[in-house]
Design an enzyme around this catalytic site. Structure first.
Site, PDB file in Angstrom:
ATOM      1  N   GLY A 113     -69.557 129.168 -37.375  1.00  0.00           N
ATOM      2  CA  GLY A 113     -69.429 130.542 -37.859  1.00  0.00           C
ATOM      3  C   GLY A 113     -70.740 131.264 -38.111  1.00  0.00           C
ATOM      4  N   SER A 114     -71.830 130.835 -37.418  1.00  0.00           N
ATOM      5  CA  SER A 114     -73.101 131.528 -37.678  1.00  0.00           C
ATOM      6  C   SER A 114     -73.026 132.989 -37.214  1.00  0.00           C
ATOM      7  CB  SER A 114     -74.271 130.800 -37.012  1.00  0.00           C
ATOM      8  OG  SER A 114     -74.204 130.942 -35.621  1.00  0.00           O
ATOM      9  N   LEU A 186     -61.935 129.213 -29.950  1.00  0.00           N
ATOM     10  CA  LEU A 186     -61.698 128.365 -28.778  1.00  0.00           C
ATOM     11  C   LEU A 186     -60.267 128.382 -28.232  1.00  0.00           C
ATOM     12  CD1 LEU A 186     -64.050 125.373 -29.615  1.00  0.00           C
ATOM     13  CD2 LEU A 186     -64.444 127.322 -28.123  1.00  0.00           C
ATOM     14  N   ILE A 189     -56.754 133.802 -25.720  1.00  0.00           N
ATOM     15  CA  ILE A 189     -56.027 134.896 -26.381  1.00  0.00           C
ATOM     16  C   ILE A 189     -54.769 135.222 -25.584  1.00  0.00           C
ATOM     17  CG2 ILE A 189     -56.194 137.317 -27.156  1.00  0.00           C
ATOM     18  CD1 ILE A 189     -57.984 135.361 -28.716  1.00  0.00           C
ATOM     19  N   ASN A 203     -65.507 139.695 -27.150  1.00  0.00           N
ATOM     20  CA  ASN A 203     -65.979 138.308 -27.217  1.00  0.00           C
ATOM     21  C   ASN A 203     -67.464 138.242 -26.892  1.00  0.00           C
ATOM     22  OD1 ASN A 203     -65.803 135.448 -27.377  1.00  0.00           O
ATOM     23  ND2 ASN A 203     -65.677 135.337 -25.142  1.00  0.00           N
ATOM     24  N   HIS A 205     -70.299 135.530 -25.169  1.00  0.00           N
ATOM     25  CA  HIS A 205     -70.406 134.285 -24.408  1.00  0.00           C
ATOM     26  C   HIS A 205     -71.890 133.934 -24.270  1.00  0.00           C
ATOM     27  CE1 HIS A 205     -68.988 131.179 -21.742  1.00  0.00           C
ATOM     28  NE2 HIS A 205     -69.996 131.463 -20.935  1.00  0.00           N
ATOM     29  N   ASP A 246     -63.356 134.490 -20.380  1.00  0.00           N
ATOM     30  CA  ASP A 246     -64.696 135.048 -20.129  1.00  0.00           C
ATOM     31  C   ASP A 246     -64.719 136.000 -18.938  1.00  0.00           C
ATOM     32  OD1 ASP A 246     -65.587 133.309 -22.158  1.00  0.00           O
ATOM     33  OD2 ASP A 246     -65.832 131.686 -20.706  1.00  0.00           O
ATOM     34  N   GLU A 275     -77.843 136.054 -29.903  1.00  0.00           N
ATOM     35  CA  GLU A 275     -76.490 136.481 -30.307  1.00  0.00           C
ATOM     36  C   GLU A 275     -76.535 137.152 -31.679  1.00  0.00           C
ATOM     37  OE1 GLU A 275     -73.608 133.302 -28.090  1.00  0.00           O
ATOM     38  OE2 GLU A 275     -74.196 132.824 -30.109  1.00  0.00           O
TER      39      GLU A 275
HETATM   40  C1  GRF Z   1     -71.574 131.103 -29.799  1.00  0.00           C
HETATM   41  O1  GRF Z   1     -72.574 130.536 -29.018  1.00  0.00           O
HETATM   42  C2  GRF Z   1     -70.757 132.067 -28.991  1.00  0.00           C
HETATM   43  O2  GRF Z   1     -71.433 132.600 -27.908  1.00  0.00           O
HETATM   44  C3  GRF Z   1     -69.634 131.226 -28.485  1.00  0.00           C
HETATM   45  O3  GRF Z   1     -69.387 130.308 -29.496  1.00  0.00           O
HETATM   46  C4  GRF Z   1     -70.566 130.088 -30.255  1.00  0.00           C
HETATM   47  C5  GRF Z   1     -70.206 130.230 -31.706  1.00  0.00           C
HETATM   48  O4  GRF Z   1     -71.253 129.831 -32.527  1.00  0.00           O
HETATM   49  N1  GRF Z   1     -68.523 132.038 -28.084  1.00  0.00           N
HETATM   50  P1  GRF Z   1     -71.159 130.065 -34.091  1.00  0.00           P
HETATM   51  O5  GRF Z   1     -69.933 129.315 -34.581  1.00  0.00           O
HETATM   52  O6  GRF Z   1     -71.049 131.513 -34.325  1.00  0.00           O
HETATM   53  O7  GRF Z   1     -72.414 129.477 -34.649  1.00  0.00           O
END
Ligand code: GRF
Length: 293
Positions: A113-114, A186, A189, A203, A205, A246, A275
């Protein structure tokens, strides 16, 4: 500049010229009428006169432009244009008045969840965009604690309460969720959810789609594949979600030049930083734009 306007307004060259002419003629009539009306009032030409004149032409302007748009065949465009302006004004007025017109977001995540954390932090400073809900499918996932620490309700989906079920969609609608942001979610949807939130599910990716996307391409699998194939570029893709993994329309991409010394682990760290930097402001831009268009 004309090409840009044409694309922005989605009109052909001839109509663009007619629209510009409508603005010009409507604006001139409005200025002329405004002056005449104020002269009739007998007021002296001083600062007050000027102020009243500005107010008057602001009120007259839409009428004059709409009037001219009829003979020039551009009424449909201006109707849409004025509607858009009104919507913006109403939105900002209700924001100012504190009416509950917030944009409400649900974050769906399955892992650490970062990204969810960064999004929550980012929108804390934004009074009109509320992270209202976290949806998770994995008991014990880091994102559940992040939601708790930030006083955000976390809804768990499972067999009894499946993603995309009528009950689940009703729960989101009841909370007046406007947008769904996937941040490492994961589960695929389901169509029912996509249909209930058209162009409202976004989303991220960790690669440059369409490359390295699709079923099984998530987390370290992506970075390991990129390094194994000796790519010299990777990056992030933010996209709308459709029925395929994706696959939906790409909204934003940022690129990273892979260094010879990079491993899947260092690449993953760099991509995560990208991200965290880009996802929140891109979300802000999309939700604000959609809400006012
Ligand atoms: C991220 O790398 C995102 O691109 C992918 O899943 C990962 C989630 O990372 N869809 P986090 O849980 O937000 O750290």
């Amino acid at each position: 500049m004309f090409k840009k306007l044409q694309a922005k307004w989605n009109v052909n060259g001839r109509n663009l010229l007619l629209i510009i002419a409508t603005f010009a003629i409507g604006g001139s009539i409005c200025g002329f009428l405004g002056r005449k009306l104020l002269l009739l009032s007998g007021l002296e030409k001083n600062f007050g006169w000027f102020l009243l004149y500005i107010i008057l032409i602001t009120i007259l302007w839409p009428f004059c432009v709409i009037l001219v748009s009829f003979p020039l065949g551009q009424f449909a465009f201006f109707k849409k244009y004025i509607k858009k302006i009104l919507k913006r004004v109403m939105l900002s007025r209700s924001f100012v008045a504190g009416i509950n017109n917030n944009i409400r977001i649900a974050i769906f995540a399955s892992g650490a969840g970062s990204n969810a954390q960064k999004i929550i932090e980012y929108f804390r400073k934004e009074p009109h965009i509320k992270i209202d809900l976290v949806v998770c499918n994995k008991p014990g996932a880091g994102v559940i604690k992040i939601a708790g620490d930030n006083n955000i309700e976390c809804l768990m989906v499972n067999r009894e309460f499946p993603l995309g079920s009528d009950l689940f969609i009703a729960a989101l609608k009841k909370r007046r969720i406007d947008f769904i942001i996937l941040a490492g979610f994961l589960i695929k949807i389901p169509s029912a959810l996509i249909m209930a939130f058209p162009k409202k599910i976004i989303n991220i990716h960790p690669a440059l789609l369409p490359a390295y996307g699709g079923k099984g391409m998530y987390g370290m699998f992506v970075h390991e594949a990129v390094i194994a194939n000796k790519e010299n570029k990777s990056g992030i893709s933010i996209h709308y979600v459709d029925e395929l993994y994706d696959h939906g329309e790409i909204i934003f991409q940022a690129t990273y030049d892979i260094l010879p010394a990079d491993t899947a682990e260092t690449l993953a760290q760099t991509i995560h930083r990208l991200e965290h930097t880009h996802y929140p402001p891109v979300i802000e831009k999309i939700v604000k734009k959609q809400k006012t268009s």
